[in-house]
Write a protein that holds these residues in place. Structure first.
Motif, PDB file in Angstrom:
ATOM      1  N   ASN A  66      -0.926  -0.636  -6.779  1.00  0.00           N
ATOM      2  CA  ASN A  66      -0.507  -1.460  -5.650  1.00  0.00           C
ATOM      3  C   ASN A  66      -1.205  -2.803  -5.710  1.00  0.00           C
TER       4      ASN A  66
ATOM      5  N   GLU B  18      -1.165   5.319  -5.165  1.00  0.00           N
ATOM      6  CA  GLU B  18      -2.565   4.980  -5.411  1.00  0.00           C
ATOM      7  C   GLU B  18      -3.361   6.211  -5.849  1.00  0.00           C
TER       8      GLU B  18
ATOM      9  N   ASN C 299       0.845  -1.188   0.000  1.00  0.00           N
ATOM     10  CA  ASN C 299       0.000   0.000   0.000  1.00  0.00           C
ATOM     11  C   ASN C 299       0.880   1.236   0.000  1.00  0.00           C
TER      12      ASN C 299
END
Length: 65
Positions: free
Chosen positions: A26, A19, A14
């Motif tokens: 991810n 993201e 993460n």
């Protein structure tokens, strides 16, 4: 972010920045090598987060204790 290690591989599970700028980037796995002074990452052409690719492409010289 969160990550795990397995031998000479690191999986970034993460990475909130990536993201945001590259959705679905991810998780991603890289190989790495530490020679006691320089941390180097292998290439991962499948990584769609350009900021992470550029950051990991630079050898990171860290102070060895």
């Amino acid at each position: 972010g969160t990550y795990t290690f397995d031998g000479d591989e690191i999986t970034i599970e993460n990475d909130s920045f990536c993201e945001t700028v590259a959705p679905d980037s991810n998780p991603v796995t890289y190989t790495f090598e530490w020679d006691g002074e320089v941390l180097s990452f292998g290439d991962n052409p499948a990584d769609v987060c350009i900021a992470r690719v550029e950051t990991l492409a630079v050898d990171s010289k860290l102070a060895a204790d």
